[in-house]
Scaffold this active site. Structure first.
Site, PDB file in Angstrom:
ATOM      1  N   CYS A   9       0.746  -1.107  -0.152  1.00 44.27           N
ATOM      2  CA  CYS A   9       0.456  -0.149  -0.344  1.00 44.27           C
ATOM      3  C   CYS A   9       0.638   1.580   0.273  1.00 44.27           C
ATOM      4  O   CYS A   9       2.449   0.895  -0.711  1.00 44.27           O
ATOM      5  CB  CYS A   9      -0.603  -0.670   1.482  1.00 44.27           C
ATOM      6  SG  CYS A   9      -0.400  -0.390   2.574  1.00 44.27           S
ATOM      7  N   ASN A  12       2.434   1.554   4.373  1.00 46.06           N
ATOM      8  CA  ASN A  12       2.885   0.240   4.994  1.00 46.06           C
ATOM      9  C   ASN A  12       2.164   0.171   6.227  1.00 46.06           C
ATOM     10  O   ASN A  12       2.727  -0.395   7.301  1.00 46.06           O
ATOM     11  CB  ASN A  12       3.670  -0.135   4.535  1.00 46.06           C
ATOM     12  CG  ASN A  12       4.430  -1.479   5.306  1.00 46.06           C
ATOM     13  OD1 ASN A  12       5.560  -1.844   5.363  1.00 46.06           O
ATOM     14  ND2 ASN A  12       3.522  -2.421   4.888  1.00 46.06           N
ATOM     15  N   CYS A  14      -1.419   0.687   6.793  1.00 45.80           N
ATOM     16  CA  CYS A  14      -3.152   0.413   8.009  1.00 45.80           C
ATOM     17  C   CYS A  14      -3.098  -0.977   6.704  1.00 45.80           C
ATOM     18  O   CYS A  14      -3.370  -2.214   7.036  1.00 45.80           O
ATOM     19  CB  CYS A  14      -3.829   1.753   7.160  1.00 45.80           C
ATOM     20  SG  CYS A  14      -2.926   2.806   7.835  1.00 45.80           S
ATOM     21  N   ARG A  15      -3.687  -0.573   5.307  1.00 43.59           N
ATOM     22  CA  ARG A  15      -4.084  -1.714   4.885  1.00 43.59           C
ATOM     23  C   ARG A  15      -2.723  -2.900   4.710  1.00 43.59           C
ATOM     24  O   ARG A  15      -3.373  -4.415   4.254  1.00 43.59           O
ATOM     25  CB  ARG A  15      -3.531  -0.962   2.917  1.00 43.59           C
ATOM     26  CG  ARG A  15      -5.598   0.166   3.255  1.00 43.59           C
ATOM     27  CD  ARG A  15      -5.769   0.769   1.596  1.00 43.59           C
ATOM     28  NE  ARG A  15      -4.417   1.579   1.872  1.00 43.59           N
ATOM     29  CZ  ARG A  15      -4.225   2.604   0.683  1.00 43.59           C
ATOM     30  NH1 ARG A  15      -5.043   1.731  -0.400  1.00 43.59           N
ATOM     31  NH2 ARG A  15      -2.952   3.503   0.842  1.00 43.59           N
ATOM     32  N   SER A  16      -1.896  -2.458   3.829  1.00 47.03           N
ATOM     33  CA  SER A  16      -1.305  -3.451   3.723  1.00 47.03           C
ATOM     34  C   SER A  16      -0.652  -4.593   4.684  1.00 47.03           C
ATOM     35  O   SER A  16      -0.917  -6.113   4.685  1.00 47.03           O
ATOM     36  CB  SER A  16       0.139  -3.600   2.804  1.00 47.03           C
ATOM     37  OG  SER A  16       0.939  -2.572   3.438  1.00 47.03           O
ATOM     38  N   ASP A 127      -8.138   4.191   0.801  1.00 47.51           N
ATOM     39  CA  ASP A 127      -7.212   4.195   2.073  1.00 47.51           C
ATOM     40  C   ASP A 127      -7.752   4.660   3.303  1.00 47.51           C
ATOM     41  O   ASP A 127      -8.348   5.843   2.980  1.00 47.51           O
ATOM     42  CB  ASP A 127      -5.853   5.601   1.442  1.00 47.51           C
ATOM     43  CG  ASP A 127      -5.246   5.999   2.402  1.00 47.51           C
ATOM     44  OD1 ASP A 127      -5.262   5.793   3.245  1.00 47.51           O
ATOM     45  OD2 ASP A 127      -4.548   6.762   1.827  1.00 47.51           O
TER      46      ASP A 127
HETATM   47  P1  4NP Z   1      -1.612   2.481   4.170  1.00 45.81           P
HETATM   48  O1  4NP Z   1      -2.573   3.864   4.665  1.00 45.81           O
HETATM   49  O2  4NP Z   1      -1.628   3.283   2.840  1.00 45.81           O
HETATM   50  O3  4NP Z   1      -2.922   2.355   3.918  1.00 45.81           O
HETATM   51  O4  4NP Z   1      -0.583   2.285   5.029  1.00 45.81           O
HETATM   52  C1  4NP Z   1      -1.474   5.115   4.801  1.00 45.81           C
HETATM   53  C2  4NP Z   1      -0.870   5.310   6.132  1.00 45.81           C
HETATM   54  C3  4NP Z   1      -0.132   7.062   5.906  1.00 45.81           C
HETATM   55  C4  4NP Z   1      -0.015   7.445   4.758  1.00 45.81           C
HETATM   56  C5  4NP Z   1      -1.231   7.599   3.897  1.00 45.81           C
HETATM   57  C6  4NP Z   1      -1.972   6.292   4.157  1.00 45.81           C
HETATM   58  N1  4NP Z   1       0.201   8.850   4.659  1.00 45.81           N
HETATM   59  O5  4NP Z   1      -0.060  10.017   4.043  1.00 45.81           O
HETATM   60  O6  4NP Z   1       0.966   9.813   5.899  1.00 45.81           O
END
Ligand code: 4NP
Length: 156
Positions: A9, A12, A14-16, A127
């Site tokens: 994702c 790294n 939340c989702r993945s 996201d």
């Molecule tokens: P992820 O979520 O891609 O599912 O881990 C996010 C985590 C951090 C950010 C964006 C999405 N960020 O902009 O810091």
């Protein structure tokens, strides 16, 4: 031969890592740990070394899934180690495509949506970072759907 899966994702956190922990739990339950390895990474390295987002950990924990991953950025060598590299959304997919060193590497990249069976309205895993609690629950619902399908493909 061991099959190696990498979920990707953006951050790294939340989702993945949730997908990783969920698939790992399914693998362990089914006694397949010798045959399938799973990891996760982000296209953005700004959270490298951090534990997963506490909101994601709590939502996963409420479903009996423990998340222990530390964030890391995806790297070119991942295309050597892993057999399938699965992107959560189109931005991640395109970033992976740019990172892939050659055509064989590009052919290892998939979109998570390819494994969704019960959510026809979703073409990506949204996201949840700027969302409320429902955003995290939706991610977990989608991941449960896709991970079950992915595992059945891996077993076939
Ligand atoms: P992820 O979520 O891609 O599912 O881990 C996010 C985590 C951090 C950010 C964006 C999405 N960020 O902009 O810091």
């Amino acid at each position: 031969m061991k099959q190696r899966i990498l979920f990707v994702c953006l951050g790294n956190i939340c989702r993945s890592p949730a997908a990783e922990a969920m698939l790992q739990q399914m693998i362990t339950r089914e006694g397949l740990a010798e045959h399938i390895e799973v990891d996760s990474a982000g296209t953005y390295g700004g959270h490298a070394g951090e534990r997963s987002d506490v909101r994601m950990r709590r939502a996963a924990g409420a479903r009996g899934i423990e998340m222990t991953h530390r964030a890391r950025q995806v790297r070119e060598e991942d295309f050597d180690r892993f057999d399938r590299i699965i992107a959560m959304d189109d931005n991640n997919y395109e970033a992976l495509f740019r990172l892939a060193p050659d055509r064989a590497a590009q052919q290892k990249i998939f979109r998570f949506r390819e494994y969704l069976r019960h959510h026809p309205d979703w073409s990506y895993i949204p996201d949840p970072y700027y969302e409320g609690h429902e955003g995290f629950e939706l991610v977990l619902d989608l991941l449960e759907d896709g991970c079950a399908q992915l595992l059945s493909e891996l077993k076939a």
